[in-house]
Design a protein around this motif. Structure first.
Motif: not given
Ligand SMILES: *Cc1c(COP(=O)(O)O)cnc(C)c1O
Length: 418
Positions: A337-345, A352-354, A378-392
């Motif tokens: 999907d062109a809207r995302f890059s660096g999709v990783r886990a 992923l980077d938006l 949702l409590l998400l706090r992206p690092l710039g354009n990097t959205v990450y999920v790191l849940p309990p």
């Protein structure tokens, strides 16, 4: 309100979300609004908020022994914790020094490394660190970390460290060659790395083989290998400690964040026997001169022991695997999907980077995305354009799905925006 919040520009975002209670993977406002804690409250909550076993242990300990000076005194919670930590840590990490935050665990590691070389009669002072690294916000931690807008005002105070390039896709050899060149130049006491995932530096991930090779280079030059597992420890990357995936044991390991399951602040710096032995002497000058008032606080130690019991008695590894599988499934559909890059886990961490028009930190895309997610509960706090999920680890599949749906909506809204 006379409160000064961390990493908060009070001139721009003065609205603070009040939180009255927490349970499992969720926070609740005073009006009872539910917020899914998708970043584990800054990466500290592992099993879930207010885990009953950990809460009970802290409560019980608070009524028995609250605090005692740890120089010249000892107590059962600290002794039990040290024995159990040494038992689960990578092999050879036999000594446990307790402090109270990830930053202090790192400072302690630096002082141990310098002390080790000085007291064994071959003083070395140079420290190497990985590009894009983050090791805390104290002056030592900032010196080790990547230079940028976060520490630019304090640059005159920071000491110089040797930088080793990040082992990005296909760049592992460059990293290893640079590390070797720096080690060969001499004087290097220690190399500090965040194993497998660089957290604050943008959830950048690299392979276990690279971690293993970096350790091998350090070994060849007698350079101490310091694993900053403050974020990666306690199951975050899929194994109890990230170093396990590379089959390596560092010379020094820094633990904090999830060490109490997220209930209380505590940190531990674990060291090999030789490092302890270098400080052990009839000479008071070789004493390890570090302490903080709350070193080995009994309540925090009891919470950390209870955290280890949760690992023993609950299917924690199964929960972690379920999250990793969920990430894999959802991320698969975002690849290409062109809207995302660096999709990783890696383990429980997905990132992923938006593709936004201006991803620069000061452009404020991070806070705008965070505001959008807050509107979705949702409590998400992206690092710039990097959205990450790191849940309990107790998060439900339903909540994870909701997070991914919100990320998709955010992309629709923010990508391609002028
Ligand atoms: C969070 C973090 C630290 C600092 O820990 P604090 O408890 O916030 O002082 C150090 N190293 C890494 C890798 C971290 O993620």
């Amino acid at each position: 309100m006379p409160l000064w919040h961390p990493f908060t520009q009070h001139g721009l975002d003065p609205v603070m979300t009040p939180v009255a209670r927490a349970e499992g993977a969720c926070l609740y406002t005073p009006e009872g609004r539910r917020i899914v804690d998708a970043i584990a409250s800054w990466w500290v909550v592992t099993h879930g908020h207010c885990h009953p076993r950990i809460v009970a242990a802290a409560r019980e300990q608070a009524g028995r022994l609250d605090q005692v000076i740890f120089a010249g005194h000892t107590h059962e919670p600290a002794e039990t914790l040290a024995r159990r930590l040494a038992a689960v840590a990578p092999r050879g990490l036999e000594y446990v020094f307790l402090s109270d935050s990830g930053s202090t665990a790192v400072e302690v590691a630096l002082k141990m490394a310098l002390g080790y070389f000085l007291h064994t009669g071959r003083p070395r002072h140079r420290i190497l660190a990985l590009e894009h690294g983050y090791h805390g916000d104290t002056v030592g931690g900032m010196s080790l970390g990547a230079r940028g807008v976060f520490n630019a005002p304090y640059a005159p105070l920071l000491f110089e460290v040797g930088r080793v390039p990040f082992p990005g896709e296909g760049a592992a050899q460059r990293t290893l060659d640079a590390l070797e060149a720096q080690c060969r130049a001499g004087e290097v006491a220690a190399f500090i790395v965040e194993p497998l995932v660089l957290g604050a530096g943008g959830m950048r991930m690299y392979a276990p083989q690279v971690l293993r090779e970096m350790k091998r280079v350090c070994e060849a030059y007698g350079v101490l290998f310091v694993a900053d597992e403050v974020m990666t420890g306690w199951g975050r990357t899929g194994t109890l400690f990230a170093c396990e995936q590379a089959g390596i044991a560092p010379d020094i390991a820094c633990l904090a964040k999830g060490i109490t399951g997220g209930l209380l602040p505590l940190a531990a710096t674990l060291a090999r026997a030789e490092i302890f032995a270098a400080h052990r002497s009839r000479d008071r000058g070789k004493t390890f001169f570090h302490s903080s008032s709350y070193t080995a606080n009994p309540i925090a130690c009891a919470a950390a022991v209870a955290n280890l019991e949760v690992w023993e008695h609950e299917p924690v590894r199964e929960r972690i695997q379920a999250i990793a599988a969920h990430h894999a499934r959802r991320l698969e559909s975002l690849r290409g999907d062109a809207r995302f890059s660096g999709v990783r886990a890696t383990g429980t961490i997905a990132a992923l980077d938006l593709a936004v028009p201006d991803p620069g930190y000061l452009a404020g895309i991070g806070p705008r995305l965070a505001g959008f997610f807050a509107g979705r509960g949702l409590l998400l706090r992206p690092l710039g354009n990097t959205v990450y999920v790191l849940p309990p680890y107790c998060i439900s599949a339903r909540d994870l799905d909701q997070i991914y749906e919100a990320i998709d909506e955010a992309a629709a809204l923010f990508c391609g925006e002028p």
